[in-house]
Design a protein around this motif. Structure first.
Motif, mmCIF file in Angstrom:
data_model
loop_
_atom_site.group_PDB
_atom_site.id
_atom_site.type_symbol
_atom_site.label_atom_id
_atom_site.label_comp_id
_atom_site.label_asym_id
_atom_site.label_seq_id
_atom_site.Cartn_x
_atom_site.Cartn_y
_atom_site.Cartn_z
ATOM 1 N N VAL A 16 37.654 -17.210 118.210
ATOM 2 C CA VAL A 16 36.314 -16.622 118.149
ATOM 3 C C VAL A 16 35.373 -17.545 118.932
ATOM 4 N N GLY A 40 37.984 -13.882 121.248
ATOM 5 C CA GLY A 40 36.995 -13.108 120.518
ATOM 6 C C GLY A 40 35.617 -13.307 121.115
ATOM 7 N N SER A 41 35.151 -12.356 121.898
ATOM 8 C CA SER A 41 33.821 -12.419 122.508
ATOM 9 C C SER A 41 33.369 -11.006 122.819
ATOM 10 N N PHE A 48 34.288 -8.460 120.492
ATOM 11 C CA PHE A 48 33.904 -9.014 119.192
ATOM 12 C C PHE A 48 32.433 -9.399 119.227
ATOM 13 N N TRP A 50 29.487 -10.957 116.379
ATOM 14 C CA TRP A 50 29.159 -11.357 115.011
ATOM 15 C C TRP A 50 28.182 -10.389 114.351
ATOM 16 N N TRP A 56 35.002 -6.602 113.862
ATOM 17 C CA TRP A 56 35.753 -7.715 113.287
ATOM 18 C C TRP A 56 37.234 -7.404 113.073
ATOM 19 N N ALA A 66 43.382 -18.148 113.347
ATOM 20 C CA ALA A 66 42.103 -17.976 114.048
ATOM 21 C C ALA A 66 41.292 -19.259 114.017
ATOM 22 N N ILE A 68 37.381 -20.327 114.249
ATOM 23 C CA ILE A 68 36.106 -19.659 114.011
ATOM 24 C C ILE A 68 34.949 -20.561 114.438
#
Length: 286
Positions: A16, A40-41, A48, A50, A56, A66, A68
């Motif tokens: 992430v 994760g972007s 992804f 937030w 998610w 993962a 984070i």
């Protein structure tokens, strides 16, 4: 060293923030070890975000672990609840091996750590000091290029950590079970003031770069003039005035404990970065 063998090695590890300062370096290390990764972007596949919880679950499906990192910073209000919800979703969907990037001396970050530890995950926390790369990979770069770095920080010493060290610790934690349940507080090997750090950059680049201590109000005004969003202005002001109030003016052995070696010195970072030409405005990219 014992590595996890209970989950298929063909499953990727989710990073992430895989395009950020630490995330992209972790991706580089895992890729070099032939470990499959999923970034994760917002520009990743699947994307992804937030702020969009619908994104998610797709990034968590089929991954074995993962890393984070919370954007813009785990110190902001509400970060704990968001990280806790994402961690719970990961664990509920079979992704138990989780590594969290946290920050020293940040009340909200420590709240997030406690929730992370209570999540039922096989967790590792990497609690980092101020990144050395903040001088070359964020808003401070423009000031260095202009020849004057003005911040609301006086003679407080900070043990700047090289993000390459953070990435080494994170990559190890994601691939070696002996790091489960460990909290690594990672710092560089010596304390420097921002004035001393700026002087090292000036010496390495043979440029006249001045450090100036300003008030928090002057700092906020300067950031606002750069058209940074108000929430980022508030965050940066809090980090510079509260986290750098002396509470973190000490060294830790996190890198040594995790990797069995000393952390990189700030001067090593400065020499390596100066050689790229980025502080002279002639870099081809970093």
């Amino acid at each position: 060293m014992t590595t996890s063998s209970s989950i298929s090695s063909t499953k990727p590890i989710l990073i992430v923030g895989g395009t950020g300062k630490t995330g992209r370096r972790v991706v580089e290390r895992l890729t070099a070890q032939n470990v499959p990764v999923r970034i994760g972007s917002r520009s990743g596949t699947p994307a992804f975000d937030w702020e969009d919880r619908n994104t998610w679950l797709p990034v968590l499906e089929g991954v074995k672990a993962a890393y984070i990192t919370y954007y813009p910073d785990i110190a902001i209000p509400g970060a704990t609840e968001t990280v806790e919800a994402f961690t719970r979703l990961a664990v509920d969907n079979g992704v138990k091996r989780l590594v969290l990037l946290s920050g020293r001396g940040e009340h909200e970050a420590q709240r997030a750590e406690k929730a992370f530890q209570a999540s039922g995950a096989d967790w590792t926390i990497v609690r980092a000091s101020w990144f050395a790369q903040n001088f070359s990979e964020n808003v401070m770069l423009a000031s260095i290029l202009a020849g004057e770095l003005a911040l609301p920080v006086g003679s407080v010493g900070e043990p700047f950590i090289d993000t390459d060290d953070i990435a080494d610790v994170v990559a190890a934690a994601l691939t070696d079970d002996r790091h489960i349940g460990q909290l690594y507080e990672v710092t560089g090997p010596r304390l420097l003031t921002f004035a001393q750090a700026t002087a090292e950059i000036a010496s390495a680049t043979k440029r006249d770069i001045r450090y100036l201590t300003i008030t928090p109000e002057q700092f906020s005004e300067a950031l606002t003039q750069e058209q940074l969003p108000p929430d980022i202005v508030g965050l940066l002001n809090e980090l510079f005035t509260e986290v750098l109030d002396g509470r973190n003016e000490y060294l830790t052995d996190g890198v040594q404990r995790a990797l069995g070696r000393a952390p990189r010195d700030f001067s090593d970072y400065v020499q390596k970065t100066a050689a790229t030409g980025i502080w002279s405005g002639i870099s081809e990219g970093q």
